[in-house]
Design an enzyme around this catalytic site. Sequence first.
Site, mmCIF file in Angstrom:
data_model
loop_
_atom_site.group_PDB
_atom_site.id
_atom_site.type_symbol
_atom_site.label_atom_id
_atom_site.label_comp_id
_atom_site.label_asym_id
_atom_site.label_seq_id
_atom_site.Cartn_x
_atom_site.Cartn_y
_atom_site.Cartn_z
ATOM 1 N N ASN A 9 8.433 5.390 1.694
ATOM 2 C CA ASN A 9 8.685 4.415 2.749
ATOM 3 C C ASN A 9 8.272 3.045 2.219
ATOM 4 O O ASN A 9 7.091 2.740 2.138
ATOM 5 C CB ASN A 9 7.843 4.806 3.989
ATOM 6 C CG ASN A 9 7.919 3.770 5.098
ATOM 7 O OD1 ASN A 9 8.749 2.862 5.052
ATOM 8 N ND2 ASN A 9 7.058 3.909 6.097
ATOM 9 N N LYS A 11 8.681 0.216 3.490
ATOM 10 C CA LYS A 11 8.303 -0.718 4.569
ATOM 11 C C LYS A 11 8.980 -2.086 4.348
ATOM 12 O O LYS A 11 10.080 -2.134 3.795
ATOM 13 C CB LYS A 11 6.783 -0.829 4.679
ATOM 14 C CG LYS A 11 6.132 0.554 4.854
ATOM 15 C CD LYS A 11 4.706 0.510 5.279
ATOM 16 C CE LYS A 11 4.170 1.927 5.428
ATOM 17 N NZ LYS A 11 2.791 1.981 5.879
ATOM 18 N N HIS A 95 7.487 5.764 13.645
ATOM 19 C CA HIS A 95 6.376 5.453 12.745
ATOM 20 C C HIS A 95 5.298 4.721 13.556
ATOM 21 O O HIS A 95 5.610 3.951 14.459
ATOM 22 C CB HIS A 95 6.881 4.570 11.593
ATOM 23 C CG HIS A 95 5.852 4.391 10.522
ATOM 24 N ND1 HIS A 95 4.810 3.511 10.651
ATOM 25 C CD2 HIS A 95 5.687 5.003 9.327
ATOM 26 C CE1 HIS A 95 4.048 3.588 9.569
ATOM 27 N NE2 HIS A 95 4.558 4.491 8.744
ATOM 28 N N GLU A 97 3.615 2.197 12.970
ATOM 29 C CA GLU A 97 3.763 0.734 12.984
ATOM 30 C C GLU A 97 4.821 0.316 14.010
ATOM 31 O O GLU A 97 4.709 -0.734 14.641
ATOM 32 C CB GLU A 97 4.105 0.231 11.569
ATOM 33 C CG GLU A 97 2.885 0.301 10.662
ATOM 34 C CD GLU A 97 3.176 0.535 9.188
ATOM 35 O OE1 GLU A 97 4.322 0.351 8.754
ATOM 36 O OE2 GLU A 97 2.229 0.930 8.465
ATOM 37 N N GLU A 167 0.945 11.632 10.412
ATOM 38 C CA GLU A 167 0.320 10.492 9.746
ATOM 39 C C GLU A 167 -0.828 9.974 10.609
ATOM 40 O O GLU A 167 -0.600 9.188 11.539
ATOM 41 C CB GLU A 167 1.336 9.361 9.559
ATOM 42 C CG GLU A 167 2.511 9.727 8.695
ATOM 43 C CD GLU A 167 3.152 8.488 8.101
ATOM 44 O OE1 GLU A 167 3.145 8.361 6.877
ATOM 45 O OE2 GLU A 167 3.641 7.639 8.867
ATOM 46 N N GLY A 173 -2.448 3.144 4.912
ATOM 47 C CA GLY A 173 -2.708 1.877 4.228
ATOM 48 C C GLY A 173 -4.191 1.546 4.103
ATOM 49 O O GLY A 173 -4.553 0.422 3.781
ATOM 50 N N SER A 213 -2.080 7.149 2.962
ATOM 51 C CA SER A 213 -2.797 6.923 1.695
ATOM 52 C C SER A 213 -2.627 8.047 0.673
ATOM 53 O O SER A 213 -3.556 8.349 -0.083
ATOM 54 C CB SER A 213 -4.280 6.648 1.954
ATOM 55 O OG SER A 213 -4.435 5.457 2.703
HETATM 56 P P1 PGA Z 1 0.485 4.586 3.108
HETATM 57 O O1 PGA Z 1 1.623 4.585 4.258
HETATM 58 O O2 PGA Z 1 0.869 5.666 2.130
HETATM 59 O O3 PGA Z 1 0.535 3.216 2.523
HETATM 60 O O4 PGA Z 1 -0.813 4.890 3.788
HETATM 61 C C1 PGA Z 1 2.175 5.775 4.732
HETATM 62 C C2 PGA Z 1 3.167 5.470 5.825
HETATM 63 O O5 PGA Z 1 2.918 4.589 6.638
HETATM 64 O O6 PGA Z 1 4.237 6.101 5.905
#
Ligand code: PGA
Length: 250
Positions: A9, A11, A95, A97, A167, A173, A213
């Site tokens: 992803n 983003k 997601h 976010e 997640e 992140g 992460s």
């Molecule tokens: P990350 O993000 O691996 O940077 O923690 C995962 C995600 O949001 O899909």
Amino acid sequence: MRLKIIIGNWKMNKTGPEAMELARGLIGTVGKTDRPRVVLCPPFTALGDVAKLIKGSSIFLGAQNMYSKESGAYTGEIAPAMLLTIGVSYVILGHSERREYFSESDVIVNDKVKLAIKTGLIPIVCVGEKLEERDAGLSEEFIGRQIDGSLGDLTEEELKKVVIAYEPVWAIGTGRTATPEMAQEIHIFIRNRLGKRYGDIAAGTISILYGGSVNGGNAAGLLSQPDIDGALVGGASLKIDEFTKIVSSI
Ligand code: PGA
């Protein structure tokens, strides 16, 4: 046998030329891998170009979002058929976010999931608790509600087309990952929850991915758990060597 999937992803990262460079690099390292299935999710603006690049490789293309209507006066939105026709197969929905910054509720996610399936896209439905819920011992209650709300009224046939990503928001992140045991516990909880509603066969065939992460160093431990069928990778999917290592950890 459940499908193993590693999803990148990207983003809101990578301009068109940057996305092409990253995709080219990944074609070089994982472009012939079909176990696990590799799915790249660049931003909308790079989808068309990356679609052309990955033709002939084993890599699948995913989008990071879509709108819940087929077409019409919805300025700035993207319809699922627009994605499908340029070669997109998967779409990330719900997601954290999107839920946090764009107020996407389970009802909205559910509408999108149904339309994605109807259009022929495979939805990757994300769920996960925040730190407050985990600390209060409410992770399962919270995730259970998200699962019911986001997948609520799907038929068994529709459910079989869905990919789920667990997640934990506190791990996205942050560099803080759930331990393989913590993640496995939630994955089995999700599978049992679906099993109660749809029966063991439907629940047993669904790929449930872990995200938060994931990197080249921790992927193997997470992916060795019996109910973790792959990973949804953010930050580390922007680095060719890290993402390649994750793909080869399965
Ligand atoms: P990350 O993000 O691996 O940077 O923690 C995962 C995600 O949001 O899909």
